[in-house]
Design a protein around this motif. Structure first.
Motif, PDB file in Angstrom:
ATOM      1  N   GLY A   7       0.725  -1.292  -0.096  1.00 26.64           N
ATOM      2  CA  GLY A   7      -0.075  -0.096  -0.058  1.00 26.64           C
ATOM      3  C   GLY A   7       0.769   1.417   0.134  1.00 26.64           C
ATOM      4  N   GLU A  40      -5.086   2.256  -3.832  1.00 27.71           N
ATOM      5  CA  GLU A  40      -6.045   2.471  -4.969  1.00 27.71           C
ATOM      6  C   GLU A  40      -5.493   2.515  -6.452  1.00 27.71           C
ATOM      7  OE1 GLU A  40      -8.761   5.456  -4.082  1.00 27.71           O
ATOM      8  OE2 GLU A  40      -9.369   4.400  -2.208  1.00 27.71           O
ATOM      9  N   ASP A  41      -4.123   2.831  -6.403  1.00 29.49           N
ATOM     10  CA  ASP A  41      -3.773   2.927  -8.052  1.00 29.49           C
ATOM     11  C   ASP A  41      -2.737   1.533  -8.199  1.00 29.49           C
ATOM     12  OD1 ASP A  41      -1.640   3.732  -6.235  1.00 29.49           O
ATOM     13  OD2 ASP A  41      -1.211   5.508  -7.248  1.00 29.49           O
ATOM     14  N   GLU A 101      -6.868  -6.928   1.335  1.00 28.47           N
ATOM     15  CA  GLU A 101      -6.769  -6.181   2.629  1.00 28.47           C
ATOM     16  C   GLU A 101      -6.568  -7.274   3.607  1.00 28.47           C
ATOM     17  OE1 GLU A 101      -9.670  -2.958   2.935  1.00 28.47           O
ATOM     18  OE2 GLU A 101      -9.645  -3.232   5.027  1.00 28.47           O
ATOM     19  N   LYS A 133      -3.646  -0.994   4.580  1.00 26.27           N
ATOM     20  CA  LYS A 133      -4.408  -0.153   3.862  1.00 26.27           C
ATOM     21  C   LYS A 133      -4.060  -0.126   2.038  1.00 26.27           C
ATOM     22  CE  LYS A 133      -2.891   2.562   6.810  1.00 26.27           C
ATOM     23  NZ  LYS A 133      -2.109   3.525   7.345  1.00 26.27           N
ATOM     24  N   SER A 186       4.844  -0.937  -2.403  1.00 23.43           N
ATOM     25  CA  SER A 186       4.022  -0.343  -3.679  1.00 23.43           C
ATOM     26  C   SER A 186       4.959  -0.254  -5.044  1.00 23.43           C
ATOM     27  CB  SER A 186       3.490   1.163  -3.208  1.00 23.43           C
ATOM     28  OG  SER A 186       3.126   1.725  -4.233  1.00 23.43           O
ATOM     29  N   GLU A 220      -6.564  -6.204  -8.239  1.00 24.26           N
ATOM     30  CA  GLU A 220      -7.514  -5.927  -7.149  1.00 24.26           C
ATOM     31  C   GLU A 220      -6.754  -6.392  -5.684  1.00 24.26           C
ATOM     32  OE1 GLU A 220     -11.013  -5.226  -5.298  1.00 24.26           O
ATOM     33  OE2 GLU A 220     -10.713  -5.282  -7.649  1.00 24.26           O
TER      34      GLU A 220
END
Ligand SMILES: NC(=O)c1ccc[n+]([C@@H]2O[C@H](COP(=O)([O-])OP(=O)(O)OC[C@H]3O[C@@H](n4cnc5c(N)ncnc54)[C@H](O)[C@@H]3O)[C@@H](O)[C@H]2O)c1
Length: 239
Positions: free
Chosen positions: A5, A32-33, A40, A29, A10, A37
């Motif tokens: 995240g 989103e980018d 969590e 967390k 990332s 998918e």
């Protein structure tokens, strides 16, 4: 990929996806980018680590590469070091990689190019004051990787501990006020004199540099690295 995240995780998730791997981006967390998918999971729990491995197996049918990268830091002199912080650091930095390896092991044993990669730290090789929990957990994860390398050898599993110096991420930025307080200096002085002090080359490492290292280790030419720290620390551990 755990810890996907933010920061190093990332960057690794993006890089491995760009390399053509199907990536399950796992985090408390999720970004989103990020690629695919996100999933969590709280990796301080056994259930969270099992759920992450099961999700990868369910989604992709196999698990060839495990990258354990979730983490956080706490900075405090030993006499004030909160016992709960010690417990939490060990859970995320040492027990989660152990659980991920344990639960993924049967699938890794069947994989064509199986790799277990822990994002450890130069703190797996050297200590700093006020980081008892982090340094102890990171030394521990190097021991875990060495053990996995020996146990996995017959199945062709390679296991490595990537050991960066200080990387430009929220984890490092969050340490600046604590280090300033612990050392009694300004935040600017804490970055220059405390955080960058161990680097022979005085700059932060970029997350993409760590991701490129993981990409190499996970790739076709990385298999001979096993049971070792893979250190990119701007000269920290040279002295
Ligand atoms: N930044 C550095 O200088 C540096 C240097 C060496 C090693 N590392 C290691 O690299 C890894 C990533 O660090 P970073 O700097 O990118 O930090 P970061 O704070 O940017 O990212 C860490 C991620 O781990 C996730 N995480 C924390 N606890 C979790 C939990 N219980 N369950 C699921 N996810 C959880 C966070 O949500 C976050 O997204 C850590 O293991 C860290 O110790 C960082």
């Amino acid at each position: 990929m755990t810890g996907a995240g933010s920061g190093i995780g990332s960057a690794i998730a993006d890089r491995l996806a760009a390399d053509g791997l199907d990536v399950l981006a796992v985090d408390l967390k999720p970004a989103e980018d990020g690629p695919g998918e996100p999933f969590e999971a709280d990796l301080t729990t056994r259930e969270g680590n099992l759920a992450a491995v099961d999700a990868a197996l369910e989604r992709f049918g196999a698990l060839d590469v495990v990258v354990a990268g979730a983490g956080f830091q706490r900075v405090s002199p030993i006499a004030d070091f909160a016992e709960d912080d010690w417990d939490d650091l060990l859970k995320i930095l040492l027990t989660s990689p152990f659980l991920l390896a344990k639960y993924a092991w049967p699938s890794l044993c069947r994989a064509d190019r199986p790799r277990f990669i822990a994002i450890a730290s130069a703190h797996a090789l050297a200590a700093s004051p006020y980081k008892a929990g982090y340094v102890s957990a990171k030394h521990g994860v190097l021991g875990l990787v060495r053990t996995l390398a020996l146990e996995g050898a017959e199945a062709g599993i390679s296991a490595t501990a990537v050991c960066p110096g200080f990387v430009r991420t929220p984890l490092v930025e969050a340490q600046i006020p604590d280090q300033a307080e612990a050392h009694g200096v300004s935040e600017e002085q804490a970055l220059e004199q405390v955080i960058l002090a161990p680097h022979a080359i005085k700059r932060l490492i970029e997350p993409e540099e760590v991701a490129a290292t993981v990409s190499f280790l996970a790739g076709p030419d990385g298999g001979a690295f096993t049971g070792v720290p893979v250190t990119l620390d701007l000269g920290w551990t040279a002295s």
